[in-house]
Design a protein around this motif. Structure first.
Motif, mmCIF file in Angstrom:
data_model
loop_
_atom_site.group_PDB
_atom_site.id
_atom_site.type_symbol
_atom_site.label_atom_id
_atom_site.label_comp_id
_atom_site.label_asym_id
_atom_site.label_seq_id
_atom_site.Cartn_x
_atom_site.Cartn_y
_atom_site.Cartn_z
ATOM 1 N N GLN A 32 0.447 136.129 -51.961
ATOM 2 C CA GLN A 32 -0.829 135.485 -52.248
ATOM 3 C C GLN A 32 -1.802 136.467 -52.890
ATOM 4 O OE1 GLN A 32 -1.346 133.661 -48.145
ATOM 5 N NE2 GLN A 32 -1.817 131.899 -49.426
ATOM 6 N N THR A 33 -2.534 135.954 -53.881
ATOM 7 C CA THR A 33 -3.481 136.793 -54.603
ATOM 8 C C THR A 33 -4.569 135.919 -55.221
ATOM 9 O OG1 THR A 33 -3.697 138.474 -56.354
ATOM 10 C CG2 THR A 33 -2.171 136.666 -56.768
ATOM 11 N N VAL A 34 -5.650 136.557 -55.659
ATOM 12 C CA VAL A 34 -6.729 135.853 -56.346
ATOM 13 C C VAL A 34 -7.378 136.817 -57.326
ATOM 14 C CG1 VAL A 34 -8.403 136.424 -54.533
ATOM 15 C CG2 VAL A 34 -8.842 134.484 -56.056
ATOM 16 N N ALA A 51 -6.770 134.976 -68.429
ATOM 17 C CA ALA A 51 -7.158 134.969 -67.011
ATOM 18 C C ALA A 51 -5.999 134.514 -66.135
ATOM 19 C CB ALA A 51 -8.371 134.065 -66.803
ATOM 20 N N ALA A 52 -5.241 133.528 -66.622
ATOM 21 C CA ALA A 52 -4.090 133.044 -65.869
ATOM 22 C C ALA A 52 -2.992 134.099 -65.796
ATOM 23 C CB ALA A 52 -3.552 131.764 -66.486
ATOM 24 N N ALA A 53 -2.660 134.694 -66.943
ATOM 25 C CA ALA A 53 -1.618 135.723 -66.968
ATOM 26 C C ALA A 53 -1.991 136.887 -66.066
ATOM 27 C CB ALA A 53 -1.391 136.202 -68.397
ATOM 28 N N ASN A 54 -3.277 137.225 -66.052
ATOM 29 C CA ASN A 54 -3.766 138.318 -65.218
ATOM 30 C C ASN A 54 -3.596 138.011 -63.731
ATOM 31 O OD1 ASN A 54 -5.511 140.892 -65.090
ATOM 32 N ND2 ASN A 54 -6.662 139.467 -63.814
ATOM 33 N N ALA A 55 -3.929 136.796 -63.325
ATOM 34 C CA ALA A 55 -3.801 136.416 -61.920
ATOM 35 C C ALA A 55 -2.332 136.297 -61.508
ATOM 36 C CB ALA A 55 -4.541 135.107 -61.661
ATOM 37 N N LYS A 115 -17.206 132.514 -65.533
ATOM 38 C CA LYS A 115 -16.154 133.274 -64.863
ATOM 39 C C LYS A 115 -14.996 132.315 -64.625
ATOM 40 C CE LYS A 115 -19.732 135.823 -62.357
ATOM 41 N NZ LYS A 115 -20.823 134.929 -62.840
ATOM 42 N N PHE A 116 -13.786 132.836 -64.788
ATOM 43 C CA PHE A 116 -12.627 131.970 -64.563
ATOM 44 C C PHE A 116 -11.450 132.801 -64.093
ATOM 45 C CE2 PHE A 116 -8.689 129.832 -65.744
ATOM 46 C CZ PHE A 116 -8.886 128.603 -65.133
ATOM 47 N N GLY A 117 -10.644 132.219 -63.235
ATOM 48 C CA GLY A 117 -9.427 132.853 -62.759
ATOM 49 C C GLY A 117 -8.694 131.907 -61.838
ATOM 50 N N MET A 118 -7.802 132.454 -61.041
ATOM 51 C CA MET A 118 -6.969 131.602 -60.203
ATOM 52 C C MET A 118 -6.596 132.296 -58.901
ATOM 53 S SD MET A 118 -4.328 129.879 -62.983
ATOM 54 C CE MET A 118 -3.258 131.311 -62.900
ATOM 55 N N SER A 119 -6.357 131.485 -57.887
ATOM 56 C CA SER A 119 -5.675 131.915 -56.680
ATOM 57 C C SER A 119 -4.218 131.495 -56.840
ATOM 58 C CB SER A 119 -6.301 131.247 -55.454
ATOM 59 O OG SER A 119 -5.528 131.488 -54.303
ATOM 60 N N LEU A 176 2.992 137.035 -70.190
ATOM 61 C CA LEU A 176 3.317 137.121 -68.768
ATOM 62 C C LEU A 176 4.116 138.388 -68.476
ATOM 63 C CD1 LEU A 176 4.489 133.453 -68.064
ATOM 64 C CD2 LEU A 176 2.319 134.473 -67.359
ATOM 65 N N ASN A 177 4.008 138.867 -67.251
ATOM 66 C CA ASN A 177 4.825 139.992 -66.802
ATOM 67 C C ASN A 177 6.120 139.523 -66.136
ATOM 68 O OD1 ASN A 177 3.451 142.347 -67.618
ATOM 69 N ND2 ASN A 177 1.938 142.069 -65.983
#
Length: 302
Positions: A32-34, A51-55, A115-119, A176-177
């Protein structure tokens, strides 16, 4: 903040790893991460995808597979047309779908600074996961993406780089990684970290501290984006770079012969950077940028 404790808590706050890991069974654990941040590019679709790729990267940094995400959106609906915010969400959705994960929903608040991102929730086999406590003397450090996204993002704001230079960095941040994670698993990697806000040195320092080792960075081997040396010369640096340098100042030795622009690259905060993979074997296709050596806990920039 007090540390949580539980027999099945495999990775928590104590070692500043990339995500938390909670064991469900012998061969399954939750990851789990955010993560979220302000826009670093002008295009809303690219911003959402980055932002998605980063999360999502935090799950890959643990050797895991993303399963589900929840969006975190801080937007002012009156600051731009609805289509702008829709493009941010679409960019994130497309990147999440590419990762094989599902968007379940999310939460939004009104904010005058976007600001934008994801859990993100993922799964990992605890017997094969990556953890920053597992670096060993003799390991080589392989880096899977070029460095300098903070420098390029600053240059973009002040029209200090060409469209071609900007697009190369944007494409890297959107990538993506997933493949890097799969290659790490294939090669038996047990220690990894993704290079994001603390910069290369900050994240490697967290590995050194968690594993109680010394790490050498070979700046001549660092992959960097085109034009970075000129951008640094023109002063396109971030405030986070100085903070990252202060963060590791007492544990980092820099050889006098290292050019200043490469020093700046080492401390540059990254957005959706690559994975640093630790292994005593060889990984083809990625540059070896350092090694784990005998010595006192800390870093040497060579």
């Amino acid at each position: 903040m007090p540390l949580s404790s539980h027999p099945n808590l495999l990775v928590g706050l104590e070692n500043r790893d990339d995500a938390g890991v909670f064991r469900l069974s012998e061969d399954q654990a939750l990851v789990q991460t955010v993560d979220f941040f302000t826009p670093i590019v002008d295009d809303p679709y690219a911003y959402g995808a980055i932002a998605a790729a980063n999360a999502l990267s935090d799950v890959y940094a643990m050797g895991g597979k993303p399963l589900t995400v929840l969006n975190i959106a801080c937007f002012d609906p009156e600051a731009a047309p609805a289509e702008v915010w829709a493009q941010v969400l679409l960019g994130a959705y497309d990147k999440t779908t590419e990762a094989g994960a599902l968007v379940l929903g999310g939460h939004s608040v009104i904010d005058d600074e976007p600001k934008f991102g994801m859990s993100v929730t993922g799964m990992v086999n605890p017997n094969h996961m990556f953890a920053n406590t597992n670096a060993k003397v003799g390991d080589r450090v392989y880096l899977t993406k070029s460095l300098g996204t903070g420098i390029v993002s600053t240059a973009i704001k002040f029209e200090g780089c060409s469209p071609e230079q900007a697009q190369i960095a944007i494409n890297s941040m959107m990538m993506l990684n997933r493949e890097a994670c799969e290659i790490g698993l294939k090669h038996g990697v047990r220690c990894a970290t993704d290079i994001t806000g603390f910069g290369l040195v900050g994240h490697l320092y967290n590995v050194a501290r968690a594993s109680d080792v010394s790490i050498e960075i070979d700046t001549s081997a660092l992959p960097v984006f085109p034009g970075i040396e000129e951008m640094v010369a023109n002063g396109f640096l971030t405030g986070g770079s100085a903070k990252n340098r202060a963060f590791v100042s007492e544990a980092c030795v820099i050889e006098p012969s290292v050019p200043n622009w490469l020093i700046q690259v080492c401390f540059d905060p990254q957005s959706s950077g690559g994975l640093a993979l630790f292994t005593n074997g060889e990984i083809e296709g990625y540059p070896c940028i350092g090694r784990v050596v005998d010595g006192p806990l800390g870093l040497r920039i060579l």
